[in-house]
Design a protein around this motif. Structure first.
Motif, short mmCIF file in Angstrom:
data_model
loop_
_atom_site.label_atom_id
_atom_site.label_comp_id
_atom_site.label_asym_id
_atom_site.label_seq_id
_atom_site.Cartn_x
_atom_site.Cartn_y
_atom_site.Cartn_z
N CYS A 28 0.82 -1.22 0.00
CA CYS A 28 0.00 0.00 0.00
C CYS A 28 0.85 1.26 0.00
O CYS A 28 0.47 2.27 0.58
N GLY A 29 2.00 1.21 -0.62
CA GLY A 29 2.87 2.38 -0.72
C GLY A 29 2.52 3.23 -1.93
O GLY A 29 1.61 2.93 -2.70
N CYS A 30 3.24 4.31 -2.11
CA CYS A 30 3.05 5.21 -3.25
C CYS A 30 3.48 4.51 -4.53
O CYS A 30 4.41 3.72 -4.53
N ARG A 31 2.82 4.85 -5.65
CA ARG A 31 3.26 4.32 -6.94
C ARG A 31 4.70 4.76 -7.20
O ARG A 31 5.09 5.85 -6.83
N GLY A 32 5.45 3.87 -7.80
CA GLY A 32 6.85 4.19 -8.08
C GLY A 32 7.80 3.75 -6.98
O GLY A 32 9.00 3.86 -7.11
N THR A 33 7.24 3.24 -5.87
CA THR A 33 8.08 2.78 -4.78
C THR A 33 8.43 1.31 -4.99
O THR A 33 7.58 0.51 -5.35
N ALA A 34 9.69 0.99 -4.80
CA ALA A 34 10.13 -0.39 -4.94
C ALA A 34 11.16 -0.69 -3.87
O ALA A 34 11.69 0.21 -3.22
N VAL A 35 11.43 -1.96 -3.71
CA VAL A 35 12.40 -2.42 -2.72
C VAL A 35 13.37 -3.36 -3.43
O VAL A 35 12.95 -4.23 -4.18
N ALA A 36 14.65 -3.18 -3.19
CA ALA A 36 15.67 -4.12 -3.66
C ALA A 36 16.46 -4.55 -2.44
O ALA A 36 17.01 -3.71 -1.72
N ILE A 37 16.49 -5.84 -2.19
CA ILE A 37 17.19 -6.38 -1.03
C ILE A 37 18.41 -7.14 -1.52
O ILE A 37 18.28 -8.09 -2.29
N ALA A 38 19.58 -6.67 -1.10
CA ALA A 38 20.83 -7.35 -1.47
C ALA A 38 20.98 -8.58 -0.59
O ALA A 38 21.14 -8.47 0.62
N LEU A 39 20.91 -9.76 -1.20
CA LEU A 39 20.94 -11.00 -0.45
C LEU A 39 22.33 -11.60 -0.32
O LEU A 39 22.62 -12.31 0.63
N SER A 40 23.17 -11.34 -1.29
CA SER A 40 24.48 -11.99 -1.29
C SER A 40 25.59 -10.98 -1.01
O SER A 40 25.42 -9.78 -1.16
N ASP A 41 26.74 -11.51 -0.62
CA ASP A 41 27.91 -10.65 -0.43
C ASP A 41 28.31 -10.00 -1.74
O ASP A 41 28.75 -8.85 -1.76
N ARG A 42 28.12 -10.71 -2.86
CA ARG A 42 28.44 -10.13 -4.17
C ARG A 42 27.66 -8.86 -4.40
O ARG A 42 28.20 -7.86 -4.86
N ALA A 43 26.37 -8.88 -4.09
CA ALA A 43 25.53 -7.71 -4.30
C ALA A 43 25.92 -6.58 -3.36
O ALA A 43 25.96 -5.41 -3.74
N ARG A 44 26.25 -6.92 -2.12
CA ARG A 44 26.61 -5.89 -1.13
C ARG A 44 28.01 -5.34 -1.34
O ARG A 44 28.29 -4.22 -0.94
N ASP A 45 28.89 -6.10 -1.96
CA ASP A 45 30.29 -5.69 -2.08
C ASP A 45 30.62 -4.97 -3.38
O ASP A 45 31.78 -4.92 -3.78
N GLY A 46 29.64 -4.43 -4.06
CA GLY A 46 29.92 -3.57 -5.20
C GLY A 46 29.74 -4.17 -6.58
O GLY A 46 29.97 -3.49 -7.56
N GLU A 47 29.34 -5.42 -6.68
CA GLU A 47 29.13 -6.00 -8.01
C GLU A 47 27.77 -5.61 -8.57
O GLU A 47 27.55 -5.74 -9.77
N LEU A 48 26.85 -5.15 -7.74
CA LEU A 48 25.55 -4.68 -8.19
C LEU A 48 25.65 -3.18 -8.42
O LEU A 48 25.97 -2.43 -7.51
N ARG A 49 25.43 -2.74 -9.66
CA ARG A 49 25.58 -1.32 -10.01
C ARG A 49 24.33 -0.82 -10.71
O ARG A 49 23.70 -1.55 -11.47
N PRO A 50 23.97 0.46 -10.51
CA PRO A 50 22.82 1.03 -11.21
C PRO A 50 23.14 1.27 -12.69
O PRO A 50 24.31 1.39 -13.06
N LEU A 51 22.10 1.34 -13.52
CA LEU A 51 22.31 1.61 -14.94
C LEU A 51 22.72 3.06 -15.17
O LEU A 51 23.40 3.37 -16.14
N ILE A 52 22.30 3.96 -14.28
CA ILE A 52 22.63 5.38 -14.41
C ILE A 52 23.59 5.76 -13.30
O ILE A 52 23.30 5.59 -12.13
N SER A 53 24.76 6.29 -13.68
CA SER A 53 25.73 6.73 -12.68
C SER A 53 25.41 8.15 -12.24
O SER A 53 24.96 8.97 -13.03
N SER A 54 25.63 8.43 -10.99
CA SER A 54 25.39 9.76 -10.46
C SER A 54 26.50 10.08 -9.48
O SER A 54 27.51 9.38 -9.41
N HIS A 55 26.32 11.12 -8.67
CA HIS A 55 27.39 11.53 -7.78
C HIS A 55 27.65 10.56 -6.64
O HIS A 55 28.62 10.69 -5.92
N GLY A 56 26.83 9.53 -6.49
CA GLY A 56 27.06 8.53 -5.45
C GLY A 56 27.95 7.38 -5.89
O GLY A 56 28.20 6.46 -5.13
N THR A 57 28.45 7.44 -7.12
CA THR A 57 29.28 6.35 -7.66
C THR A 57 30.50 6.11 -6.77
O THR A 57 31.20 7.03 -6.39
#
Length: 111
Positions: A28-57
């Motif tokens: 029952c959240g706002c439209r456009g809201t999503a959740v991504a849960i990093a389950l593995s160490d690979r995802a948490r340790d930098g192998e998961l990257r966004p398609l758009i780079s920004s100043h948080g890179t």
């Protein structure tokens, strides 16, 4: 998320690096809201990257995904309250939905 009961055992046995879902339908959240849960160490340790780079890179998982240009962040800012609401009322909402489904089935079968 809202329709299923996830346990720690479920998350530990899931053969995936990331679990992603929308948060507007079942939570029952706002439209456009999503959740991504990093389950593995690979995802948490930098192998998961966004398609758009920004100043948080290079600043870690959250920083790389949270600041994506001129996006409206109000749905994400509301997400903690949505999750708190769901923790409080989620079980009763799911029970009510199941009752509605049973009623619909009885009605459609003319019972």
């Amino acid at each position: 998320l809202g329709a299923l009961r996830f346990t720690r055992k479920f998350w530990d046995s899931l053969p995936a690096d990331v679990y992603a879902t929308n948060a507007h339908k079942w939570l029952c959240g706002c439209r456009g809201t999503a959740v991504a849960i990093a389950l593995s160490d690979r995802a948490r340790d930098g192998e998961l990257r966004p398609l758009i780079s920004s100043h948080g890179t290079g600043e870690g998982l959250t920083s790389e995904f949270i600041w994506q240009g001129n996006k409206d962040y109000s749905p994400q800012l509301a997400l903690p309250q949505v999750l708190a609401f769901h923790r409080t009322y989620g079980a009763s909402m799911a029970e009510h939905q199941q009752d509605l489904i049973r009623y619909a089935v009885r009605t459609l079968r003319c019972e």
